[in-house]
Design an enzyme around this catalytic site. Structure first.
Site, PDB file in Angstrom:
ATOM      1  CG  ASP A   1      39.730  43.448  44.368  1.00  0.00           C
ATOM      2  OD1 ASP A   1      40.196  44.032  43.381  1.00  0.00           O
ATOM      3  OD2 ASP A   1      38.509  43.291  44.559  1.00  0.00           O
TER       4      ASP A   1
ATOM      5  CD  GLU B   1      52.812  33.239  61.843  1.00  0.00           C
ATOM      6  OE1 GLU B   1      52.634  32.096  61.369  1.00  0.00           O
ATOM      7  OE2 GLU B   1      51.928  33.857  62.461  1.00  0.00           O
TER       8      GLU B   1
HETATM    9  C1  BGC Z   1      39.384  45.176  40.654  1.00  0.00           C
HETATM   10  C2  BGC Z   1      38.337  45.218  39.620  1.00  0.00           C
HETATM   11  C3  BGC Z   1      37.092  44.580  40.215  1.00  0.00           C
HETATM   12  C4  BGC Z   1      36.697  45.240  41.532  1.00  0.00           C
HETATM   13  C5  BGC Z   1      35.725  44.415  42.298  1.00  0.00           C
HETATM   14  C6  BGC Z   1      38.774  46.137  41.638  1.00  0.00           C
HETATM   15  O1  BGC Z   1      39.464  46.915  42.285  1.00  0.00           O
HETATM   16  O2  BGC Z   1      40.643  45.611  40.218  1.00  0.00           O
HETATM   17  O3  BGC Z   1      38.703  44.594  38.434  1.00  0.00           O
HETATM   18  O4  BGC Z   1      36.043  44.725  39.324  1.00  0.00           O
HETATM   19  O5  BGC Z   1      37.806  45.421  42.347  1.00  0.00           O
HETATM   20  O6  BGC Z   1      36.357  43.307  42.837  1.00  0.00           O
END
Ligand code: BGC
Length: 558
Positions: free
Chosen positions: A214, A262
């Site tokens: 993310d 790994e």
């Molecule tokens: C996720 C979102 C989220 C944000 C904050 C993004 O890129 O895909 O759904 O709200 O990151 O974590």
């Protein structure tokens, strides 16, 4: 070595079709209106029949759910709403037995404010070890009552929140690129790096096949935390800025690459890095970094042949430079569904929420959007490299634009002062059955009504149900099933090269190895089929002798 060995040696993810499961909205086994891990497990046969290679599960960790799991309070456990670690292990085991790999979402840019580290930071003094794991700073102005810089949060409002210190006085500020409940870590802190390495190992040891990272381009901020001089969230997103795509972020991925390497079985990682141009995005997939980066240029394209040709060419050229495969995506849980985008001529993009308000929904021609989305799918699945499908895309689901305001739950809705409905419209629990019972089969065997799932299902939801589509051989679902089967069997599809073939204006036509041809008609006139070819699959039934507008066909040279 024979040809088979070569194929076997190529990492599985180079041309995998990965299906994104938004855990909260996929399938609800315990009938509480919220999707869960056991629900996913019970739908493995559906996934097998669809023909995908892997699933990506959105965050299922303990979380106050301010941002539906993207605010993680504990990185090594399961939220009770979604199940238990044992449920996770069972899901993983059954998926593997069914030949499906499992990728999980890791959220390293920020934690929840309920994470024990952030709670400790709140209770500790300025300059302490505990505060050093996050980005605490003194404010500007008299008594530090102004935020340390002018950054705005992506969901609206300032990117800084001031805390109250132990003496009861207003004190330092902390940075949060998203909501105040999502404080950003300081990735220059070695303890943070070690902690996340432990988190990766925790899940790798359990057997996961990879991670979706993310906000992968945001973990390192310019150390000076400079003002950006313009406070709009839009600028925060799309321009080179001190919080995005900093050079040092690549050190983290080189380290993660070593950790993944790994483990046996080609474990992978895909970056959610909204970085432009494509050549910068490709730096995340250099051979000693991550495996894939979502192709957001592709996702952001409007329904136009020239635009797709340009994006396909620049995407392939950029990843070729670093020896990585391309990957393609049209939808995810953050953007307006492609059915609506393609019908209304909208661009996709993060904060796709804003697009909810663009275009006039009363002018939305859903059938046109569905036709284009199906044609787009055949385009995407014929391109070289990997592809991502977001749950419901295989049903050609439209965006739900009529969720009652009282039910909206995306933090964007509140943080925008109720001016932006946010991303709920692409997150409504799936319609498994045309019958409304058990929330259209979302909560099988329960008494749940369609309005009782965590986001209410609209009264037209059953029209797109999976069971209806399964028994209709012309449905979107059956088109995806056929396409994935062909993609699996045809030696020319998946990893490899494409060559463009000459075509009329507003038509894209390219060839893959083994005489496979994909033709997409974006124009308003029917186009004739190339000579000496036979049709393998088409996105809509071919009634005349040619390919109608907004249609894609897969062809085999005779
Ligand atoms: C996720 C979102 C989220 C944000 C904050 C993004 O890129 O895909 O759904 O709200 O990151 O974590």
């Amino acid at each position: 070595m024979n040809g088979f060995d070569v194929l076997k040696d190529s990492p599985w993810w180079r041309d995998a079709v990965i299906y994104q499961i938004y855990v909260r909205s996929f399938a609800d086994a315990n009938g509480d209106g919220i999707g869960d891990l056991s629900g996913i497990r019970s739908r493995i046969p559906y996934l097998v029949e669809l023909g995908i290679d892997a699933v990506w599960l959105t965050p299922f960790y303990p979380s106050p759910q301010i941002d539906h799991g993207y605010d993680v309070a504990d990185y090594c456990d399961v939220e009770s709403e979604y199940g238990t670690l044992d449920d996770f292990d069972s899901l993983l085991k059954d998926s593997h037995q069914a030949g499906i790999k499992v990728i999980i979402d890791i959220v390293p840019n920020h934690s929840s404010d309920k994470h024990e580290w952030f709670q400790a930071a709140l209770n500790a003094a300025p300059g302490s070890v505990q505060r050093g794991r996050y980005l605490f700073r003194d404010g500007k102005g008299d008594n530090g009552n102004l935020p340390p810089n002018d950054w705005q949060g992506l969901f609206g409002g300032p990117a800084w929140t001031r805390v109250t210190e132990a003496d009861g006085q207003k004190g330092q500020w902390y940075l949060h690129l998203f909501t105040p409940e999502q404080p950003d870590f300081d990735w220059r802190n070695i303890e943070v790096r070690e902690y996340f390495e432990g988190v990766l190992r925790f899940w790798l040891d359990r057997g996961v096949d990879g991670f979706r990272i993310d906000v992968a381009h945001g973990m390192i901020k310019d150390p000076a935390l400079p003002d950006i001089g313009d406070n709009t969230a839009e600028l925060l997103e799309y321009r080179a800025q001190p919080m995005w795509d900093q050079e040092e972020v690549h050190e983290i991925y080189r380290q993660w690459h070593r950790v993944l390497a790994e483990y046996p079985g080609d474990r992978m990682a895909v970056a959610e890095a909204w970085v432009q141009p494509a050549s910068r995005a490709a730096r995340y997939v250099r051979s000693d970094e991550l495996s894939q980066n979502f192709n957001f240029d592709f996702l952001c394209s409007t329904w136009n042949a020239d635009e797709f040709r340009r994006v396909i060419n620049s995407s392939i050229a950029a990843v070729d430079e670093v020896g990585a495969p391309a990957s393609w995506v049209f939808n995810n849980h953050d953007v307006v569904r492609s059915v609506d985008r393609f019908a209304l001529g909208l661009i996709g993009g993060r904060g796709g929420s804003r697009l909810n308000r663009q275009g006039d929904p009363s002018e939305l021609d859903v059938e046109l959007g569905r036709k284009r989305a199906r044609a787009g799918a055949l385009l995407m699945l014929a391109l070289p490299g990997g592809a991502y499908i977001y749950q419901g895309e295989e049903l050609a689901l439209p965006e739900v634009r009529d969720i009652p305001e009282s039910a909206l739950s995306d933090p964007i809705w509140t943080r925008s002062g109720h001016t932006d409905p946010g991303r709920d419209g692409c997150r409504v629990p799936l319609p498994w059955t045309a019958s409304p019972a058990a929330a259209h089969g979302f909560a099988e065997d329960s008494q749940l009504s369609p309005t009782e799932s965590w986001l209410p299902q609209p009264n037209w939801w059953g029209d797109f149900a999976a069971d209806l589509q399964a028994s209709d051989e012309t449905s979107a679902l059956n088109m995806y099933r056929n396409a994935l089967q062909i993609r699996h069997d045809h030696p020319g599809l998946g990893d490899g090269k494409i060559s463009w073939l000459p075509s009329a204006d507003q038509v894209l036509m390219f060839e893959r190895a083994g005489g496979f041809i994909c033709l997409v008609n974006f124009g308003s006139e029917e186009v004739s089929l190339p000579e000496s070819t036979s049709v393998i699959l088409s996105s809509t039934p071919l009634v005349g002798s040619g390919v109608p507008m907004d249609t894609a066909v897969w062809l085999q040279r005779e």
